[in-house]
Design an enzyme around this catalytic site. Structure first.
Site, PDB file in Angstrom:
ATOM      1  N   CYS A  21      -0.330   0.499   7.433  1.00 53.18           N
ATOM      2  CA  CYS A  21      -0.942   0.835   6.140  1.00 53.18           C
ATOM      3  C   CYS A  21      -2.364   1.356   6.320  1.00 53.18           C
ATOM      4  O   CYS A  21      -2.858   2.116   5.489  1.00 53.18           O
ATOM      5  CB  CYS A  21      -0.943  -0.387   5.235  1.00 53.18           C
ATOM      6  N   GLU A  51       0.840  -1.203   0.000  1.00 52.71           N
ATOM      7  CA  GLU A  51       0.000   0.000   0.000  1.00 52.71           C
ATOM      8  C   GLU A  51       0.873   1.250   0.000  1.00 52.71           C
ATOM      9  O   GLU A  51       0.617   2.222  -0.734  1.00 52.71           O
ATOM     10  CB  GLU A  51      -0.888   0.041   1.250  1.00 52.71           C
TER      11      GLU A  51
HETATM   12  C1  AOF Z   1       0.403  -4.970   4.660  1.00 51.29           C
HETATM   13  N1  AOF Z   1       0.961  -4.820   3.432  1.00 51.29           N
HETATM   14  O1  AOF Z   1       2.474  -5.333   1.891  1.00 51.29           O
HETATM   15  C2  AOF Z   1       2.503  -6.544   3.900  1.00 51.29           C
HETATM   16  C3  AOF Z   1       1.878  -6.748   5.152  1.00 51.29           C
HETATM   17  O2  AOF Z   1       7.437  -5.522  10.029  1.00 51.29           O
HETATM   18  P1  AOF Z   1       6.495  -5.024   8.966  1.00 51.29           P
HETATM   19  O3  AOF Z   1       6.132  -3.577   9.179  1.00 51.29           O
HETATM   20  O4  AOF Z   1       6.986  -5.283   7.569  1.00 51.29           O
HETATM   21  O5  AOF Z   1       5.118  -5.813   9.143  1.00 51.29           O
HETATM   22  C4  AOF Z   1       5.075  -7.164   8.806  1.00 51.29           C
HETATM   23  C5  AOF Z   1       3.683  -7.696   8.947  1.00 51.29           C
HETATM   24  O6  AOF Z   1       2.757  -6.923   8.160  1.00 51.29           O
HETATM   25  C6  AOF Z   1       3.575  -9.103   8.417  1.00 51.29           C
HETATM   26  O7  AOF Z   1       3.830 -10.053   9.433  1.00 51.29           O
HETATM   27  C7  AOF Z   1       2.147  -9.170   7.932  1.00 51.29           C
HETATM   28  O8  AOF Z   1       1.245  -9.388   9.003  1.00 51.29           O
HETATM   29  C8  AOF Z   1       1.920  -7.763   7.402  1.00 51.29           C
HETATM   30  N2  AOF Z   1       2.325  -7.697   6.001  1.00 51.29           N
HETATM   31  N3  AOF Z   1       0.825  -5.965   5.483  1.00 51.29           N
HETATM   32  O9  AOF Z   1      -0.468  -4.192   5.032  1.00 51.29           O
HETATM   33  C9  AOF Z   1       1.986  -5.553   3.017  1.00 51.29           C
HETATM   34  N4  AOF Z   1       3.583  -7.280   3.522  1.00 51.29           N
HETATM   35 ZN    ZN Z   2       1.185  -2.636   5.985  1.00 51.86          ZN
END
Ligand code: AOF
Ligand code: ZN
Length: 323
Positions: A80, A45
């Site tokens: 996000c 996002e």
């Molecule tokens: C989203 N969009 O593209 C992804 C998500 O440590 P962070 O900030 O990268 O957070 C990782 C967690 O966020 C991951 O375990 C999963 O729950 C979520 N991934 N969420 O809104 C994304 N890759």
């Molecule tokens: Zn996110």
């Protein structure tokens, strides 16, 4: 488009999920598609919103389509849910809920008043069933690690025409070229390979991704060799390390899934001979079983897998290769 982008990053994002996000204008035109490239980098996002800003079209954005529920936490990157609330997005379409309890809750947060946004899960709309299933397929490796504490495990077995057969399910004929390419696409999409010392001694396999371009700047893939008697040749091990693998030796296949999940592996594949595959099969350790049966110049590909199989997605996008 969000799905295709997400599927293309399978094997690049672990321990994070592969996620895509498309942003549309009021007429439903796609303005940009973002993808979460690697752990530690912005989420899909955030990427999409930044791309829209860079292209000078952020003000036109009205709809976001995300393969995974937007996160609602500050992890390595900011939430996000807030990024979308701070954007002109009015309606958010979500492929699947986030199974990670630390990050979930983005849908609720987006709806929250004042200034709440419209949120639709694909599962709420009958016509979206196929897309929802594909979003579940892209998420399956991450979900497996988070919920079951083991990676999604795909077996790739190559047999000659006399080999034992797995009961056919969705059988197709590919040229050998196309099935080889599928095997390398599978390697590219996975975070770890599990093999047996017998296969190493017999075939000296390379396990590298060829035929398709691997993810650039990817960290080392894990290569687990099941070896009870310390038979793994040291020169082969160091050769694999030079080729970019982290090589682990395990005396016990049954302990491997938990160990891989611990190391952040979302998707692992097994490339091994009959005896290790029998253990995999007896222990019910697999989620997909891909059999490539050689038959002269053609290969018969059989895939046994569940509905949400990510391998099914890789295979369907490879179907253009079908002869
Ligand atoms: C989203 N969009 O593209 C992804 C998500 O440590 P962070 O900030 O990268 O957070 C990782 C967690 O966020 C991951 O375990 C999963 O729950 C979520 N991934 N969420 O809104 C994304 N890759
Ligand atoms: Zn996110």
């Amino acid at each position: 488009m969000a799905l295709d982008h997400a599927a293309d990053t399978l094997g690049a994002t672990s321990p994070n999920p592969s996620v895509g996000c498309a942003l549309l204008d009021a007429e439903g035109r796609v303005l940009t598609v973002g993808v979460h490239p690697r752990v530690g980098q912005p989420h899909a996002e955030a990427m999409a919103l930044a791309q829209a800003r860079d292209a000078g079209v952020l003000g036109d954005v009205r709809t976001a389509i995300v393969t995974l529920e937007p996160c609602n936490h500050t992890g390595r990157t900011p939430p996000c849910s807030e990024a979308l609330r701070n954007s002109p997005v009015e309606h958010v379409w979500i492929g699947v809920a986030d199974p990670n309890p630390q990050a979930a809750g983005g849908a609720e947060r987006l709806r929250e008043m004042p200034n709440g946004r419209r949120v639709t899960f694909l599962s709420d709309v009958t016509e979206m069933a196929d897309l929802e299933r594909d979003c579940r397929a892209v998420l399956a490796p991450f979900l497996s690690r988070v919920v079951r504490h083991r990676p999604w495990i795909s077996v790739k077995q190559a047999l000659d025409s006399n080999g034992t057969m797995i009961p056919p399910m969705g059988r197709t004929t590919f040229t050998s070229e196309a099935s080889l390419t599928l095997a390398h696409r599978l390697r590219r999409a996975t975070d770890a390979i599990i093999t047996g010392v017998g296969t190493v001694l017999a075939d000296k396999p390379r396990f590298t991704v060829r035929r398709v371009a691997d993810h650039a700047d990817r960290g080392p893939r894990l290569l687990v060799v099941c070896d009870r008697q310390g038979r793994l040749p040291a020169d082969w091990k160091s050769g694999m390390e030079q080729a970019g693998f982290t090589v682990l030796v395990s005396p016990d296949l049954l302990s491997v899934p938990a160990m891989l999940a611990e190391r952040g592996v979302n998707w692992a594949m097994v490339e091994a001979g009959p005896s290790l595959l029998k253990t995999v099969s007896d222990a019910g350790l697999w989620d997909d079983w891909l059999t490539i049966r050689k038959d002269g110049d053609t290969d018969h590909i059989e895939l046994q897998s569940r509905d949400e199989s990510p391998l099914r997605l890789l295979r369907e996008s490879a179907c253009s290769l079908e002869s």
